[in-house]
Write a protein that holds these residues in place. Structure first.
Motif: not given
Length: 266
Positions: A176-203
């Motif tokens: 599909v040409p961009t720009p485009s909108v995509f609605t996302i389902i869960s899959s093995e490739t987009n399992v949410p990461r566990l943020p690093k402690v450093k990144d949590i503090r910076l956030a």
């Protein structure tokens, strides 16, 4: 490649809430959340993970996390910043209450326009509380760009995106040409990461941009729900438990089988 990725997030009642604590406010027809946790919607979190993965693969790309909500929803944006999103934007007006997918899509699309647009707009394919699945397609219509739903994987190829989508009986790969909108389902490739402690503090100290209705080119009528929810309630189901007396296992098994046959369960 200066690719701007916008990922739309939503704060929802924790789906893992103990059923006895789930209550609906009879005045608003919305779940009561005074004693329960609010979390980022699960499919929106999959979209966030995918957005950050894409950003890391494309030099110069940036991710903006966008959320429509009051001050409480900033926790969702803090989580996005802990995921290393480059920027966070919250859009809100006190007059926006109990919005449907059509209104939310209009407001988010106009917010994206105010941010200068985006090459990729990602969102969960449906929210875990309302499950309308309208926001992505409505945004695409507002922005005048294509929309692909039920996306599990996404790769960028110059001015196109190659996406894997869920179809009946399997998956399909489309371009599909961009720009485009995509609605996302869960899959093995987009399992949410566990943020690093450093990144949590910076956030915690990173800025969150607040936009209000006067900052956007909105149609006030379209910022109101087109559908009125008349009533929402939890069914009261009575459970009758019948106890078969006796101590002999074989005898009890026979009685149980006879009872199940009488009830036409077997």
């Amino acid at each position: 490649m200066n690719m701007h990725i916008v990922v739309c997030l939503k704060q929802v009642l924790d789906p893992e809430i103990t059923p006895k604590y789930f209550k609906i406010d009879p005045d608003t027809n919305r779940p009561e959340n005074s004693d329960t946790d609010l979390v980022i919607d699960s499919f929106a979190e999959n979209a966030l993970e995918l957005a950050v993965q894409l950003r890391d693969k494309v030099p110069g790309a940036t991710v903006t996390a966008l959320c429509l909500g009051d001050e409480e929803s900033e926790e969702v944006l803090r989580r996005a910043l802990a995921f290393t999103a480059n920027a966070a934007v919250r859009v809100w007006d006190e007059e926006w209450e109990n919005l449907d997918g059509q209104a939310v899509g209009h407001i988010l699309a106009q917010t994206i326009k105010s941010l200068g647009g985006a090459q990729l707009v990602l969102t969960g394919y449906q929210a875990s509380d309302i499950e309308e699945g309208l926001v992505g397609p409505v945004m695409a219509e507002e922005l005048g760009i294509p929309c692909v739903t039920l996306v599990s994987e996404l790769e960028v190829e110059e001015n196109n995106a190659k996406v894997t989508v869920e179809v009946e009986g399997g998956y399909a790969v489309v371009s599909v040409p961009t720009p485009s909108v995509f609605t996302i389902i869960s899959s093995e490739t987009n399992v949410p990461r566990l943020p690093k402690v450093k990144d949590i503090r910076l956030a915690r100290s990173k800025p969150i941009t607040l936009l209000e209705s006067e900052d956007l080119n909105l149609d006030r009528e379209r910022c109101q729900s087109g559908v009125k929810l008349e009533r929402a309630y939890v069914l009261n189901r009575e459970v009758v438990c019948e106890v078969l007396p006796g101590d002999d296992g074989a005898e009890l098994a026979g009685k149980l089988a006879d009872r199940l046959l009488a009830l036409k369960i077997l």
